[in-house]
Every structure is written in structure tokens, then in C-alpha cells.
Design a protein around this motif. Structure first.
Motif, mmCIF file in Angstrom:
data_model
loop_
_atom_site.group_PDB
_atom_site.id
_atom_site.type_symbol
_atom_site.label_atom_id
_atom_site.label_comp_id
_atom_site.label_asym_id
_atom_site.label_seq_id
_atom_site.Cartn_x
_atom_site.Cartn_y
_atom_site.Cartn_z
ATOM 1 N N ASP A 182 -84.863 -1.600 -11.823
ATOM 2 C CA ASP A 182 -85.017 -2.220 -10.301
ATOM 3 C C ASP A 182 -84.954 -1.503 -9.354
ATOM 4 N N GLU A 183 -85.520 -1.409 -8.325
ATOM 5 C CA GLU A 183 -85.241 -0.034 -7.324
ATOM 6 C C GLU A 183 -84.180 0.325 -7.074
ATOM 7 N N GLN A 184 -82.478 -0.789 -7.339
ATOM 8 C CA GLN A 184 -80.854 0.338 -7.620
ATOM 9 C C GLN A 184 -80.581 0.735 -8.372
ATOM 10 N N GLU A 185 -81.833 0.214 -9.922
ATOM 11 C CA GLU A 185 -80.698 1.135 -10.606
ATOM 12 C C GLU A 185 -81.537 0.943 -12.115
ATOM 13 N N GLU A 186 -81.561 1.915 -12.890
ATOM 14 C CA GLU A 186 -81.901 2.031 -14.122
ATOM 15 C C GLU A 186 -81.330 1.597 -15.201
ATOM 16 N N ILE A 187 -81.436 0.950 -16.254
ATOM 17 C CA ILE A 187 -80.460 0.460 -17.495
ATOM 18 C C ILE A 187 -80.142 1.566 -17.901
ATOM 19 N N PHE A 188 -79.770 2.349 -18.483
ATOM 20 C CA PHE A 188 -78.269 3.570 -19.683
ATOM 21 C C PHE A 188 -78.100 2.927 -20.903
ATOM 22 N N SER A 189 -78.012 3.121 -21.233
ATOM 23 C CA SER A 189 -77.453 2.851 -22.520
ATOM 24 C C SER A 189 -76.067 2.049 -22.518
ATOM 25 N N GLY A 190 -75.701 1.491 -23.555
ATOM 26 C CA GLY A 190 -74.355 0.159 -23.821
ATOM 27 C C GLY A 190 -74.356 -0.284 -24.501
ATOM 28 N N SER A 191 -73.493 -1.343 -24.352
ATOM 29 C CA SER A 191 -73.650 -2.077 -26.183
ATOM 30 C C SER A 191 -73.372 -3.386 -25.506
ATOM 31 N N VAL A 192 -72.872 -4.153 -26.506
ATOM 32 C CA VAL A 192 -73.278 -5.588 -26.428
ATOM 33 C C VAL A 192 -71.881 -6.265 -27.323
ATOM 34 N N VAL A 193 -71.317 -7.183 -26.368
ATOM 35 C CA VAL A 193 -70.116 -8.256 -27.477
ATOM 36 C C VAL A 193 -70.501 -9.346 -27.699
ATOM 37 N N PHE A 194 -69.590 -10.401 -28.589
ATOM 38 C CA PHE A 194 -69.540 -11.316 -28.122
ATOM 39 C C PHE A 194 -68.801 -12.050 -27.806
ATOM 40 N N ASP A 195 -68.683 -12.642 -26.801
ATOM 41 C CA ASP A 195 -67.133 -12.719 -26.103
ATOM 42 C C ASP A 195 -66.049 -14.391 -26.579
ATOM 43 N N SER A 196 -66.602 -14.233 -27.812
ATOM 44 C CA SER A 196 -66.031 -15.952 -28.500
ATOM 45 C C SER A 196 -65.116 -16.586 -27.594
ATOM 46 N N PRO A 201 -69.881 -16.206 -23.792
ATOM 47 C CA PRO A 201 -71.368 -15.744 -23.323
ATOM 48 C C PRO A 201 -71.127 -14.692 -24.559
ATOM 49 N N LEU A 202 -72.693 -13.743 -24.271
ATOM 50 C CA LEU A 202 -72.682 -12.311 -25.203
ATOM 51 C C LEU A 202 -72.521 -11.391 -23.903
ATOM 52 N N VAL A 203 -71.872 -10.070 -23.493
ATOM 53 C CA VAL A 203 -71.289 -9.780 -22.755
ATOM 54 C C VAL A 203 -72.040 -8.072 -22.771
ATOM 55 N N ALA A 204 -73.818 -7.580 -22.062
ATOM 56 C CA ALA A 204 -73.471 -6.419 -22.420
ATOM 57 C C ALA A 204 -73.248 -5.320 -21.525
ATOM 58 N N ILE A 205 -72.812 -4.721 -22.181
ATOM 59 C CA ILE A 205 -71.999 -3.224 -20.751
ATOM 60 C C ILE A 205 -72.758 -2.332 -21.183
ATOM 61 N N TYR A 206 -73.228 -2.102 -19.836
ATOM 62 C CA TYR A 206 -74.482 -0.312 -19.469
ATOM 63 C C TYR A 206 -74.185 -0.009 -18.535
ATOM 64 N N THR A 207 -74.746 1.056 -18.679
ATOM 65 C CA THR A 207 -74.803 2.023 -18.076
ATOM 66 C C THR A 207 -76.057 2.183 -16.154
ATOM 67 N N SER A 208 -75.349 1.445 -14.785
ATOM 68 C CA SER A 208 -76.141 1.467 -14.083
ATOM 69 C C SER A 208 -76.091 3.220 -13.527
ATOM 70 N N ALA A 209 -77.420 3.430 -13.707
ATOM 71 C CA ALA A 209 -77.938 5.172 -13.348
ATOM 72 C C ALA A 209 -78.263 4.248 -12.232
ATOM 73 N N TYR A 210 -77.607 4.688 -10.911
ATOM 74 C CA TYR A 210 -78.240 4.723 -9.608
ATOM 75 C C TYR A 210 -79.053 5.363 -8.923
ATOM 76 N N LYS A 211 -79.875 4.809 -7.679
ATOM 77 C CA LYS A 211 -81.461 5.792 -7.512
ATOM 78 C C LYS A 211 -81.472 5.670 -6.124
ATOM 79 N N GLU A 212 -82.084 6.568 -5.880
ATOM 80 C CA GLU A 212 -82.242 6.507 -4.246
ATOM 81 C C GLU A 212 -82.181 5.495 -3.380
#
Length: 501
Positions: free
Chosen positions: A77-91, A104-115
Motif C-alpha cells: 500500500d502507500e505506507q509499506e511494501e510487503i517483504f519476505s517472511g513466514s507463516v505459522v499456525f498459532d494452534s 489463526p494462521l499468522v504471517a510474520i513479514y517485513t514492512s519496508a516502509y515508504k515515503e
């Protein structure tokens, strides 16, 4: 030599490997098996076929062979690009992002913040969660959950640790320009506590990216576990450009201790051959493994491209394939623990036609075409015993002067993949290459298992001890297979060529 090709770019689309329908992809992200499906998320530009607008693309498969592309999972989106990461099942719903009955499934990803963001220029770790099995995602309102005030802190791989130090989530991420893997722990995926760091070590000729950390039994013994830390780097690979390396050792829940580090600190370029590489080819990068694969399997997928020329490869409208999924194991070889990698057995079950098998063939200073072996997508299995030849091996995707040479030079102890006459090589001046790797005979033989597709060759040597992966872009008519011995004799003890889908 550069061959002239008239092949339409769409003809390069693989039959065995995943590609996006009409967009760019790179690093695999969030690999997880959940509710009977393998989920492959990946870095994706949903708006084009070159790098940019980084979002999480998504594909699913029941069998690791037939993939269905899904809608974009987590868009930029205008705030961030969604860089690499992983997903876990938070059982156990430790995050509170689901419920006890619908964790839930939880994605842990890198926020690459934009201008447009107050955190412009920084990279930090954020969460998104899914309550429908990984198909739709919502960002956590408290993002980011881990910020080191760094511009190069990225690529979190999260897993559940249960051991002597306790039971909690562990994150392995990188400080890319410091050549460090940094480890954190958390009870709830939201609040993170620093544990330790690893590195610099072994290859540091490029930034470190996309780490992974997991345990495997040694020699199949479940009572003898060893930990494996993988980390990718760009550039600095053994044959140039992007590559991935691995370390073996111990993880006590706090610190990873390597027993395979050759050097500490800055890389000594003369020692590249001594390091442990996931793949010696030019086109295997950002490899990470699936969480929760059935039957305790450790399955890894890498991006099949190289940042040296990634945006220029001659494919359209898609650009970049994934490598074939590999099952990993550990074995003791020459007194050392080594990682073995072999394509998952599901891929080999895709027989399109009966295999071509030959009796032993003795070669002396000749190249011999294998009749009835023509095909663009094949599994080739060959056992060689050396004689007096300086080099022997196979030529795949061949026609006339075009072909990709896969050879063994026993005197130098090298496996060779020569793609200088493989088809279209002139789209980038760094593409044509002769890539090599160290190889030793086992019981007097050299065993090769080669997966050939419309735009790639993946060579698994000596039962998966050595892997070499390269892209190729041959003419559609270049489908022949030949065997050769130069400067003397060699014997092909067995040869099986199986057409695949």
C-alpha cells in the motif's frame, strides 16, 4: 557461443515448476502445510513482470506438483511494501488474533516502509492473520511488532521451539549488511525478546538474506538431531551472483553454535570452495522450508533466478520460476555432517511416457546421441565410471551446435554445467556461464540425477550431496540427449531417461 533463438517467450514456461500467470515473482515466503494444502506465498509484483510493488502472491497445491495461483494475499500500500517472511499456525491462539476454537494462521513479514510512512526508510517486522485457512489476510493493528531502527532488518522465519530452555516462538531474521542472523523469542508473536546473533561467518561477499533454522536427524537416527542454519547471500556465490549457504551445529533455544564454520569475519574468496552451499549453480536463491509438512518432512523451495540478470530473462508475460521442492536430510560423509537434497518423490511420479533405458555404453573420444530420448521435460538418471577421458557426461536440450553440457572432469574433481551454447544467452552479458562444483567418486562411480524443463536444468549428484541449478533458454526444437567422453574413455554403466509431464 550464442545461439540464435526464435522461440516465443511463453514456450519457456516450465511444466514442472511454479510460475505466476502473468507477473513477476521472487523469494518464496510463508511456506506452510495446513488443512491438507501446501501454501506457497512469494514476493510478487501484481502490477508487472519486473521487480517492484512488493506484495505476497499466493499459490496452493495438494501434492507439491500441481499449483493453483490464488489472489494476492497481502498487497503493498502507500505506507509499506510487503517483504519476505513466514507463516505459522498459532494452534493455541497465543497471539489472541483468533479464538480457541478457530486459531489463526499468522504471517510474520517485513514492512519496508515508504515515503508516506513516518518510518520511511526503515525495515521492521509486522503481523497479518488469517481466519479462513490462509486465503484472506488482515494486518495487525499494532504493527510493527519488532523494530530495530534499521534499514536492513528483514526476512523473519518463525518456528515453535520446545526444548530445554522452554517452549516459545523463535524468530530468525537478518541484519543484511552486517552479515548477521539475529534470533528473538516471543510468547505471543507480538512482543519479542532478543536472544543472540550468528555471524559474520563463511561467505560474506554479499548481503545476507532469508535465513532458516531447523533440526534434522543425522543418518536417519531420531535420537541424534543436529540443527541446520541456512542463509542466502547476494552476490558472493561460488559461481557468481546470488546463492545460499548452510551451517550445521546446535541450537539450545537461545544461541546457534556452528560446527561447520570455516572462517570468521570477512570472506576469503579463495575459500569459497570450502563452504557448504545449498546449490552451486547460478539460479537458486532465497530458499526456505515449509512449516508443518506432513510426516516430519523438511521440504525446501528456492527462487530459480539470479539478481545479476533477474529482470532481463527472456520470458513473457511471466518472469521467474520457483525451483523444484527438495526434501532435506543429514548424512555423515567423510566424517562430516552434510546436507542431502533430493527432489520430492511426488515430482518423479509424473511420468508422461515409458522410460528409455540402456545397457552399459563404453565411450572413447566420442559424442553419441541417445535415440528415442527426445523431449523438453525429462528426468535423466546416469551412472558413470571413469576411464582415461579428461571429461565425460551428457548434453541435454541439444540440437546441432546447441545444447547444455553437464560433465565430470575426474582429474580436477569438478562437476561442470556449461550453458554457453544453451540457446538464448545474449539478453544479459553475465548470463552465459560455465559453472563448476567439487565432486568425488563414490565407490568408483559418479551418479547424476537431472531434471530438465523448458527453461532449467537441476543436477543432483552423488545422491543429493551436490546440487547445481541453472536456467537455460533453448530453442523449442532442441530436445535431444547425447552422451560423450573427451580425450579418452568412460563408461555409462546405466542410463534412464523418463519423459515427464
Amino acid at each position: 557461443m550464442t545461439a540464435v533463438t526464435t522461440t516465443h517467450p511463453e514456450a519457456f514456461r516450465p511444466a514442472l515448476h511454479y510460475t505466476a500467470r502473468n507477473t513477476w515473482l521472487n523469494d518464496p515466503n510463508g511456506l506452510i502445510h495446513h488443512q491438507g494444502l501446501y501454501h506457497l506465498y512469494y514476493q510478487n509484483n501484481p502490477l508487472g513482470n519486473t521487480w517492484g510493488n512488493m506484495s505476497w502472491g499466493h499459490a496452493t497445491s495438494e501434492d507439491l506438483t500441481d499449483w493453483t495461483e490464488q489472489p494476492v494475499a497481502i498487497p503493498c500500500d502507500e505506507q509499506e511494501e510487503i517483504f519476505s517472511g513466514s507463516v505459522v499456525f498459532d494452534s493455541q491462539n497465543s497471539s489472541g488474533l483468533g479464538t480457541e476454537t478457530a486459531p489463526p494462521l499468522v504471517a510474520i513479514y517485513t514492512s519496508a516502509y515508504k515515503e508516506a510512512s513516518p518510518l520511511n526508510g526503515l525495515q521492521a517486522q509486522s503481523l497479518a492473520y488469517s481466519l479462513d485457512g490462509g486465503f484472506t489476510w488482515k494486518k495487525y493493528a499494532g504493527n510493527p511488532v519488532l523494530d530495530r531502527n534499521s534499514a536492513n532488518f528483514r526476512d523473519p522465519k518463525v518456528f515453535r521451539y520446545d526444548g530445554g530452555a522452554g517452549s516459545y516462538w523463535v524468530m530468525a531474521a537478518v541484519e543484511a549488511e552486517e552479515y548477521k542472523v539475529v534470533l528473538y523469542k516471543s510468547e505471543d508473536l507480538k512482543t519479542w525478546e532478543y536472544l543472540s546473533s550468528f555471524g559474520p561467518a563463511n561467505a560474506t561477499g554479499g548481503i545476507w538474506e532469508c535465513p532458516d533454522l531447523f533440526a534434522l536427524p543425522v543418518d536417519g537416527n531420531p535420537l541424534e538431531l543436529k540443527w541446520v542454519l541456512t542463509v542466502n547471500l547476494n552476490p558472493g556465490g561460488p559461481n557468481g551472483g546470488s546463492a545460499g549457504q548452510y551451517f550445521t551445529g546446535d541450537f539450545d533455544g537461545i544461541k546457534f553454535t556452528s560446527d561447520s564454520t570455516v572462517t570468521s569475519g570477512k570472506q576469503d574468496h579463495d575459500r569459497l570452495q570450502e563452504y557448504d552451499w545449498l546449490d552451486w549453480g547460478r539460479d537458486y536463491y532465497a530458499a526456505v522450508s515449509f512449516s508443518d509438512a506432513p510426516d516430519g518432512r523438511r521440504i525446501m523451495i528456492g527462487w530459480m533466478n539470479n539478481w545479476d540478470y533477474a529482470n532481463q530473462i527472456p520470458t513473457s508475460p511471466w518472469r521467474s520460476p520457483m525451483a523444484l521442492p527438495r526434501e532435506l536430510s543429514l548424512a555423515t560423509i567423510d566424517g562430516r555432517t552434510r546436507l542431502l537434497q533430493n527432489v520430492v518423490e511426488e515430482v518423479g511420479s509424473r511420468h508422461a511416457a515409458p522410460a528409455v533405458r540402456s545397457q552399459p555404453i563404453h565411450l572413447t573420444g566420442e559424442t553419441r546421441r541417445i535415440p528415442a530420448s527426445v523431449g523438453p521435460v525429462q528426468l535423466i538418471e546416469a551412472d558413470f565410471t571413469p576411464g582415461t577421458a579428461e571429461e565425460f557426461g551428457l548434453i541435454v536440450r541439444g540440437s546441432g551446435s546447441e545444447g547444455t553440457r553437464i560433465g565430470i572432469n575426474p582429474g580436477q574433481g569438478r562437476l561442470i554445467l556449461d550453458r554457453t551454447a544453451s540457446g538464448d544467452t545474449d539478453f544479459h552479458d553475465g548470463f552465459a556461464s560455465v559453472d563448476t562444483a567439487p565432486i568425488k567418486a563414490r565407490d568408483g562411480r559418479y551418479r547424476l540425477k537431472i531434471y530438465v524443463d523448458h527453461c532449467s536444468v537441476e543436477v543432483f549428484a552423488q545422491h543429493g550431496q551436490l546440487v547445481l541449478t541453472d536456467l537455460i533458454f533453448p530453442n523449442e526444437t532442441s530436445t535431444g540427449v547425447s552422451i560423450y567422453a573427451d580425450g579418452g574413455s568412460a563408461t555409462v554403466e546405466s542410463l534412464t531417461i523418463t519423459p515427464l509431464v
